[in-house]
Design a protein around this motif. Structure first.
Motif, PDB file in Angstrom:
ATOM      1  N   GLY A  69       0.722  -1.268  -0.022  1.00  5.27           N
ATOM      2  CA  GLY A  69      -0.073   0.030  -0.099  1.00  5.27           C
ATOM      3  C   GLY A  69       0.828   1.359  -0.107  1.00  5.27           C
ATOM      4  O   GLY A  69       0.686   2.171  -0.704  1.00  5.27           O
ATOM      5  N   ASP A  70       2.061   1.141   0.725  1.00  6.65           N
ATOM      6  CA  ASP A  70       2.841   2.381   0.762  1.00  6.65           C
ATOM      7  C   ASP A  70       3.418   2.525  -0.529  1.00  6.65           C
ATOM      8  O   ASP A  70       3.804   3.635  -1.118  1.00  6.65           O
ATOM      9  CB  ASP A  70       3.989   2.116   1.953  1.00  6.65           C
ATOM     10  N   ASP A  71       3.799   1.302  -1.228  1.00 10.92           N
ATOM     11  CA  ASP A  71       4.557   1.548  -2.621  1.00 10.92           C
ATOM     12  C   ASP A  71       3.592   2.326  -3.507  1.00 10.92           C
ATOM     13  O   ASP A  71       3.972   2.946  -4.464  1.00 10.92           O
ATOM     14  CB  ASP A  71       4.981   0.294  -3.168  1.00 10.92           C
ATOM     15  N   SER A 114       1.853   9.185  -6.055  1.00  8.48           N
ATOM     16  CA  SER A 114       1.795  10.403  -5.642  1.00  8.48           C
ATOM     17  C   SER A 114       3.054  11.172  -6.528  1.00  8.48           C
ATOM     18  O   SER A 114       3.078  12.471  -6.437  1.00  8.48           O
ATOM     19  CB  SER A 114       2.383  10.494  -4.014  1.00  8.48           C
ATOM     20  N   GLU A 115       3.759  10.503  -7.318  1.00 10.60           N
ATOM     21  CA  GLU A 115       4.682  10.953  -7.871  1.00 10.60           C
ATOM     22  C   GLU A 115       4.011  11.430  -9.426  1.00 10.60           C
ATOM     23  O   GLU A 115       4.748  12.273 -10.272  1.00 10.60           O
ATOM     24  CB  GLU A 115       5.901  10.058  -8.257  1.00 10.60           C
ATOM     25  N   ALA A 171       0.512  12.203 -17.539  1.00 14.44           N
ATOM     26  CA  ALA A 171       1.617  13.071 -17.935  1.00 14.44           C
ATOM     27  C   ALA A 171       2.912  12.293 -18.435  1.00 14.44           C
ATOM     28  O   ALA A 171       3.193  11.278 -17.751  1.00 14.44           O
ATOM     29  CB  ALA A 171       2.059  14.127 -17.057  1.00 14.44           C
ATOM     30  N   PRO A 172       3.640  12.653 -19.283  1.00 18.70           N
ATOM     31  CA  PRO A 172       5.012  11.838 -19.793  1.00 18.70           C
ATOM     32  C   PRO A 172       5.746  11.770 -18.438  1.00 18.70           C
ATOM     33  O   PRO A 172       6.119  12.903 -17.675  1.00 18.70           O
ATOM     34  CB  PRO A 172       5.363  12.421 -21.091  1.00 18.70           C
ATOM     35  N   ARG A 173       6.615  10.665 -18.406  1.00 22.18           N
ATOM     36  CA  ARG A 173       7.577  10.359 -17.331  1.00 22.18           C
ATOM     37  C   ARG A 173       8.818  10.297 -18.102  1.00 22.18           C
ATOM     38  O   ARG A 173       8.767   9.561 -18.969  1.00 22.18           O
ATOM     39  CB  ARG A 173       7.351   9.259 -16.336  1.00 22.18           C
ATOM     40  N   THR A 174      10.047  10.680 -17.216  1.00 20.92           N
ATOM     41  CA  THR A 174      11.234  10.566 -17.793  1.00 20.92           C
ATOM     42  C   THR A 174      12.147   9.262 -17.438  1.00 20.92           C
ATOM     43  O   THR A 174      13.130   8.862 -17.645  1.00 20.92           O
ATOM     44  CB  THR A 174      12.156  11.791 -17.920  1.00 20.92           C
ATOM     45  N   THR A 197      -7.317  12.917 -10.622  1.00 22.37           N
ATOM     46  CA  THR A 197      -6.336  12.979  -9.789  1.00 22.37           C
ATOM     47  C   THR A 197      -5.580  11.478  -9.598  1.00 22.37           C
ATOM     48  O   THR A 197      -6.430  10.463  -9.590  1.00 22.37           O
ATOM     49  CB  THR A 197      -6.722  13.075  -8.151  1.00 22.37           C
ATOM     50  N   PRO A 198      -4.277  11.393  -9.521  1.00 27.87           N
ATOM     51  CA  PRO A 198      -3.554   9.959  -9.434  1.00 27.87           C
ATOM     52  C   PRO A 198      -4.002   9.173  -8.351  1.00 27.87           C
ATOM     53  O   PRO A 198      -4.072   8.134  -8.529  1.00 27.87           O
ATOM     54  CB  PRO A 198      -2.115  10.648  -9.666  1.00 27.87           C
ATOM     55  N   MET A 199      -4.172   9.814  -7.288  1.00 28.54           N
ATOM     56  CA  MET A 199      -4.320   9.004  -6.111  1.00 28.54           C
ATOM     57  C   MET A 199      -5.814   8.115  -6.445  1.00 28.54           C
ATOM     58  O   MET A 199      -5.944   7.327  -5.327  1.00 28.54           O
ATOM     59  CB  MET A 199      -4.678   9.833  -4.900  1.00 28.54           C
ATOM     60  N   GLU A 200      -6.673   8.674  -7.052  1.00 21.93           N
ATOM     61  CA  GLU A 200      -7.881   7.651  -7.271  1.00 21.93           C
ATOM     62  C   GLU A 200      -7.371   6.770  -7.892  1.00 21.93           C
ATOM     63  O   GLU A 200      -8.228   5.434  -7.567  1.00 21.93           O
ATOM     64  CB  GLU A 200      -8.759   8.645  -8.354  1.00 21.93           C
ATOM     65  N   ARG A 201      -6.449   6.377  -8.599  1.00 20.29           N
ATOM     66  CA  ARG A 201      -5.938   5.105  -9.341  1.00 20.29           C
ATOM     67  C   ARG A 201      -5.549   4.534  -8.196  1.00 20.29           C
ATOM     68  O   ARG A 201      -5.597   3.138  -8.287  1.00 20.29           O
ATOM     69  CB  ARG A 201      -5.189   5.364 -10.496  1.00 20.29           C
ATOM     70  N   ALA A 202      -4.814   5.057  -7.227  1.00 14.65           N
ATOM     71  CA  ALA A 202      -3.948   4.268  -6.100  1.00 14.65           C
ATOM     72  C   ALA A 202      -5.313   3.317  -5.385  1.00 14.65           C
ATOM     73  O   ALA A 202      -5.050   2.416  -4.873  1.00 14.65           O
ATOM     74  CB  ALA A 202      -3.142   5.146  -5.141  1.00 14.65           C
TER      75      ALA A 202
END
Length: 268
Positions: free
Chosen positions: A22-24, A30-31, A54-57, A116-121
């Motif tokens: 869950g923490d992972d 969150s990133e 959004a794109p990540r590197t 929001t990303p945390m919805e997917r978490a």
């Protein structure tokens, strides 16, 4: 150790793979950031999400850790679901696929990204919890299958014993026929004690009369069949003790009574 307990212990040990997952998941999402899908307003269909990732590197270590832990756990418990919960396997497998898609940010056009990303978490944690609930039903399923198998085996043995008892009686071996009929009836009463929805205070060493009394005290049977069972138990006792010579008519009553109770139950 019974199979039910072995599986329960195995599943509890397997759950250690999910330690701090869950923490992972929370750290990973969150990133992330989402952005509005440039094509969403041009598409009349609702199949296209308003948002996308959004794109990540770089690859996230939290994402990798969450994915590795989840796959280790899934690969450990999947055979248990396949073997003991076949009706839930398709559902379990679909949840696995969806969880991986979410962790890999590969939801497709129909569900690209939430606002929001945390919805997917939260979605992922709920999926894993759902899979865990399915998995933890396996021990009870194993117990139920063993329970039904014991009842089926007991019923087959009782039928064979009754047939053998009748054959011995008709061949003039009255005492022997009575003993075997009594054993069949005792076995049946023991099975009723084991399988009753009510808590029955009994011991495997109890005789027909004691078992009948226990079933009566637990409100499984009424007074009339309890008294009749005790009467049959007395005949069975006469057959089992050499100092008592069993009456042929009494033994026939034992045979008929045992057949009636085993085949028709305890009504009346």
């Amino acid at each position: 150790m019974a199979l039910q307990e072995e599986i329960k212990e195995y599943l509890n040990e397997s759950e250690s793979h999910l330690d701090k997952i869950g923490d992972d998941i929370e750290d990973f999402f969150s990133e992330l950031e989402t952005e509005e899908n440039a094509f969403s307003e041009e598409m009349e269909s609702e199949a296209f999400s308003t948002y996308e990732w959004a794109p990540r590197t770089e690859v996230s270590s939290a994402q990798r850790d969450a994915r590795d832990k989840y796959e280790q756990w899934y690969n450990a418990v999947e055979p248990v679901v396949y073997d003991y919960l076949p009706r839930r396997y398709e559902e379990f497998d679909e949840m696995h696929e969806k969880t991986l898609n979410y962790l890999n940010l590969e939801s497709g056009f129909t569900e690209s990204a939430p606002e929001t990303p945390m919805e997917r978490a939260v979605d992922i944690v709920n999926l894993i919890d759902g899979q865990k609930s399915i998995v933890m039903a396996a021990p009870n399923r194993v117990a139920a299958k063993q329970f039904n198998a014991r009842k089926d085996i007991s019923a087959d043995v009782e039928a064979d014993e009754l047939l053998r008892a009748r054959e011995l009686y008709e061949d003039g071996l009255v005492r022997e026929g009575g003993v075997i009929a009594g054993v069949a009836l005792e076995r049946h009463l023991m099975t009723v004690c084991e399988t009753s929805d009510r808590e029955v205070d009994y011991d495997p060493s109890h005789s027909i009369g004691r078992l009948a009394q226990s079933l009566y005290e637990a409100d499984v049977i009424l007074n009339s069949p309890m008294k009749r069972l005790k009467y049959l138990g007395g005949i069975r006792g006469d057959c089992a003790h050499p100092e008592h010579e069993p009456n042929s008519e009494d033994v026939e009553r034992l045979l008929n009574g045992a057949e009636e109770f085993i085949r028709n139950g305890f009504e009346g």
